[in-house]
Design a protein around this motif. Structure first.
Motif, PDB file in Angstrom:
ATOM      1  N   LYS A  76      -8.230  11.576  -7.306  1.00  0.00           N
ATOM      2  CA  LYS A  76      -9.187  10.462  -7.322  1.00  0.00           C
ATOM      3  C   LYS A  76      -8.832   9.502  -8.470  1.00  0.00           C
ATOM      4  CE  LYS A  76     -13.431  12.399  -5.244  1.00  0.00           C
ATOM      5  NZ  LYS A  76     -14.656  13.175  -5.573  1.00  0.00           N
ATOM      6  N   LYS A  77      -8.527  10.104  -9.633  1.00  0.00           N
ATOM      7  CA  LYS A  77      -8.147   9.276 -10.793  1.00  0.00           C
ATOM      8  C   LYS A  77      -6.846   8.520 -10.498  1.00  0.00           C
ATOM      9  CE  LYS A  77      -8.050  10.692 -15.095  1.00  0.00           C
ATOM     10  NZ  LYS A  77      -7.758  11.572 -16.254  1.00  0.00           N
ATOM     11  N   ALA A  78      -5.910   9.199  -9.868  1.00  0.00           N
ATOM     12  CA  ALA A  78      -4.614   8.563  -9.574  1.00  0.00           C
ATOM     13  C   ALA A  78      -4.792   7.395  -8.618  1.00  0.00           C
ATOM     14  CB  ALA A  78      -3.652   9.596  -8.988  1.00  0.00           C
ATOM     15  N   LYS A  79      -5.615   7.611  -7.607  1.00  0.00           N
ATOM     16  CA  LYS A  79      -5.848   6.536  -6.613  1.00  0.00           C
ATOM     17  C   LYS A  79      -6.475   5.329  -7.304  1.00  0.00           C
ATOM     18  CE  LYS A  79      -6.302   5.009  -2.253  1.00  0.00           C
ATOM     19  NZ  LYS A  79      -5.360   5.077  -1.118  1.00  0.00           N
ATOM     20  N   ALA A  80      -7.473   5.609  -8.136  1.00  0.00           N
ATOM     21  CA  ALA A  80      -8.180   4.513  -8.824  1.00  0.00           C
ATOM     22  C   ALA A  80      -7.269   3.851  -9.857  1.00  0.00           C
ATOM     23  CB  ALA A  80      -9.436   5.051  -9.500  1.00  0.00           C
ATOM     24  N   GLY A  98      -1.328   2.896  -1.652  1.00  0.00           N
ATOM     25  CA  GLY A  98      -2.276   3.992  -1.533  1.00  0.00           C
ATOM     26  C   GLY A  98      -1.736   5.393  -1.683  1.00  0.00           C
ATOM     27  N   VAL A  99      -0.432   5.552  -1.926  1.00  0.00           N
ATOM     28  CA  VAL A  99       0.108   6.899  -2.155  1.00  0.00           C
ATOM     29  C   VAL A  99      -0.282   7.355  -3.553  1.00  0.00           C
ATOM     30  CG1 VAL A  99       2.261   8.172  -2.572  1.00  0.00           C
ATOM     31  CG2 VAL A  99       1.994   6.802  -0.492  1.00  0.00           C
ATOM     32  N   SER A 100      -0.907   8.551  -3.636  1.00  0.00           N
ATOM     33  CA  SER A 100      -1.391   9.057  -4.934  1.00  0.00           C
ATOM     34  C   SER A 100      -0.795  10.428  -5.264  1.00  0.00           C
ATOM     35  CB  SER A 100      -2.922   9.206  -4.889  1.00  0.00           C
ATOM     36  OG  SER A 100      -3.513   8.049  -4.369  1.00  0.00           O
ATOM     37  N   LYS A 101      -0.029  10.991  -4.345  1.00  0.00           N
ATOM     38  CA  LYS A 101       0.641  12.283  -4.548  1.00  0.00           C
ATOM     39  C   LYS A 101       2.007  12.165  -3.910  1.00  0.00           C
ATOM     40  CE  LYS A 101       0.119  17.220  -3.146  1.00  0.00           C
ATOM     41  NZ  LYS A 101       0.852  17.442  -1.884  1.00  0.00           N
ATOM     42  N   ILE A 102       3.028  12.544  -4.676  1.00  0.00           N
ATOM     43  CA  ILE A 102       4.401  12.480  -4.174  1.00  0.00           C
ATOM     44  C   ILE A 102       5.064  13.835  -4.389  1.00  0.00           C
ATOM     45  CG2 ILE A 102       6.648  11.344  -4.316  1.00  0.00           C
ATOM     46  CD1 ILE A 102       5.186   8.869  -5.451  1.00  0.00           C
ATOM     47  N   ASN A 103       5.623  14.379  -3.306  1.00  0.00           N
ATOM     48  CA  ASN A 103       6.200  15.729  -3.332  1.00  0.00           C
ATOM     49  C   ASN A 103       7.705  15.670  -3.574  1.00  0.00           C
ATOM     50  OD1 ASN A 103       3.623  16.248  -2.455  1.00  0.00           O
ATOM     51  ND2 ASN A 103       4.228  17.413  -0.652  1.00  0.00           N
ATOM     52  N   VAL A 104       8.166  16.514  -4.486  1.00  0.00           N
ATOM     53  CA  VAL A 104       9.603  16.593  -4.778  1.00  0.00           C
ATOM     54  C   VAL A 104      10.011  18.066  -4.835  1.00  0.00           C
ATOM     55  CG1 VAL A 104      11.419  16.094  -6.466  1.00  0.00           C
ATOM     56  CG2 VAL A 104       9.547  14.452  -6.123  1.00  0.00           C
ATOM     57  N   ASN A 105      11.055  18.409  -4.080  1.00  0.00           N
ATOM     58  CA  ASN A 105      11.576  19.779  -4.126  1.00  0.00           C
ATOM     59  C   ASN A 105      13.102  19.755  -4.205  1.00  0.00           C
ATOM     60  OD1 ASN A 105      11.941  22.507  -4.025  1.00  0.00           O
ATOM     61  ND2 ASN A 105      11.339  22.763  -1.883  1.00  0.00           N
ATOM     62  N   THR A 106      13.729  19.184  -3.205  1.00  0.00           N
ATOM     63  CA  THR A 106      15.198  19.222  -3.120  1.00  0.00           C
ATOM     64  C   THR A 106      15.875  18.680  -4.378  1.00  0.00           C
ATOM     65  OG1 THR A 106      15.066  18.985  -0.721  1.00  0.00           O
ATOM     66  CG2 THR A 106      17.188  18.475  -1.741  1.00  0.00           C
TER      67      THR A 106
END
Ligand code: G3H
Ligand code: ZN
Length: 287
Positions: A10-14, A224-232
Motif C-alpha cells: 500500500k505504501k509502495a503504491k502510494a 501502477g506496478v508496486s511489486k517486482i519479482n526477480v529470481n533468474t
C-alpha cells in the motif's frame, strides 16, 4: 520482522515505488537478501516457489529458517515470506507452515475456476492475516516448472479478481520468466494502463523482473506496478561469481574448498544484484 505484504505494498503504491520480491533457494540466499534489505533500510518480500520449497525440505523448514534468521540477524525492516506461483494445495500448506503471504497462481485454469479458487483463498488468507496475490493472464517462459504462454491479461478479468480484495495482482503484460529473448517485443504498457484504469489502487505485480531495462521498470512503476519479482538474475550472478572463483583456482588455495569460502563470492554477487534492484525500484530507505 515478518509481516504480511499488505502494508508495504500500500505504501509502495502510494509512494510510486516498487518492493522487490527476491526468490530464495537456500540459507545463503536468504541471508544475502535479508542483510541487503537491512543495510538499505528497504522492505523486502522473500519469494519461495513450490520447487524451492521442496528443495529446502518443505515449507515448514523454510518458515523456521527465515523466522530464526530474521531474529538472529536483528532484521528490523518489514519482511514478507511469500509463496510464489502457489498451487491451490501449496497455498494451504504455506498457511499452515507460517508464511505471511501467498500467491495463488490460477492463471492456467479456466477463468471461472481461477475466480472460484481465488475467492476461497482470499477469505482464508485474510481470516489468518496473510496477504494474497492472484494472477490473470499468464507469464511467459518457464520458472521452476511453471510454464506460461505469456498471453496478456484481460483488464475486465483483472477487475473481477481485484474486486475479491486481493492484496496484489499479477497480470500478464508480455513479461517472461527467465532471460528475455533478443526478439522480445517489450512490455505491453497499453495493457498495463488499461488494467490500472480498471483496478485503481490495487498494487500490481511484475513477474519476470530479470533483464527488464531500467526505463521499462520505471514506466511500469509509473503505471501502477508496486511489486517486482526477480529470481533468474540472482541465480546468474551467483553462478558467474562462483565460476570465476573456481576458474581462478581459489578453491585449491589453502582451505578455499571450504563451502563457507566457496559460496562467499556468490553470496556477495546476490547482495550486489539485490542492492541494484532495490535502488532501481526506489524502495531504499522506505522501511
Ligand atoms: O516468480 C518469480 C519471478 O517472476 C522471477 O522471474 O526469474 O525472470 O526474474 P525471473
Ligand atoms: Zn513469476
Amino acid at each position: 520482522m515478518l509481516v504480511s505484504a499488505t502494508e508495504m505494498l500500500k505504501k509502495a503504491k502510494a509512494g510510486h515505488y516498487a518492493v522487490g520480491q527476491f526468490n530464495i533457494n537456500n540459507l545463503e540466499w536468504t541471508k544475502a537478501v535479508l542483510l541487503t534489505a537491512q543495510e538499505l533500510q528497504s522492505p523486502v518480500i522473500l519469494g519461495v516457489s513450490e520447487g524451492a520449497g521442496k528443495y529446502m525440505t518443505g515449507f515448514e523448514t523454510v518458515a523456521a529458517m527465515v523466522k530464526a534468521m530474521d531474529e538472529s540477524l536483528g532484521i528490523t525492516v518489514p519482511v514478507a515470506l511469500h509463496l510464489d506461483h502457489g498451487t491451490y494445495e501449496g497455498c494451504y500448506k504455506c498457511v499452515k507452515a507460517g508464511f505471511t503471504s501467498i500467491m495463488f497462481d490460477g492463471s492456467h485454469y479456466p477463468f471461472e475456476e481461477n475466480l472460484a479458487k481465488s475467492t476461497e483463498l482470499v477469505n482464508v488468507a485474510h481470516q489468518l492475516g496473510l496477504s494474497i496475490e492472484c494472477e490473470v493472464g499468464s507469464i511467459g517462459g518457464e520458472e521452476d516448472g511453471v510454464i506460461g504462454m505469456g498471453e496478456c491479461a484481460d483488464p475486465a478479468e483483472c477487475k473481477t479478481i481485484a474486486d475479491l480484495g486481493v492484496d496484489m495482482l499479477a497480470a500478464g503484460i508480455g513479461n517472461i520468466h527467465g532471460k528475455y529473448p533478443a526478439n522480445w517485443k517489450g512490455l505491453s504498457f497499453e495493457t498495463l494502463d488499461a488494467i490500472q484504469q480498471k483496478t485503481g489502487v490495487m498494487p500490481l505485480v511484475l513477474h519476470g523482473g530479470t533483464g527488464i531495462p531500467a526505463d521499462m521498470i520505471k514506466k511500469a512503476i509509473s503505471l501502477g506496478v508496486s511489486k517486482i519479482n526477480v529470481n533468474t538474475e540472482c541465480q546468474l550472478s551467483f553462478a558467474d561469481a562462483t565460476r570465476k572463483y573456481i576458474e581462478a583456482g581459489k578453491d585449491l588455495e589453502g582451505k578455499g574448498f571450504d563451502p563457507r569460502k566457496l559460496l562467499a563470492p556468490g553470496f556477495e554477487a546476490i547482495k550486489a544484484t539485490v542492492k541494484e534492484k532495490m535502488e532501481l525500484f526506489g524502495s531504499v530507505g522506505k522501511a
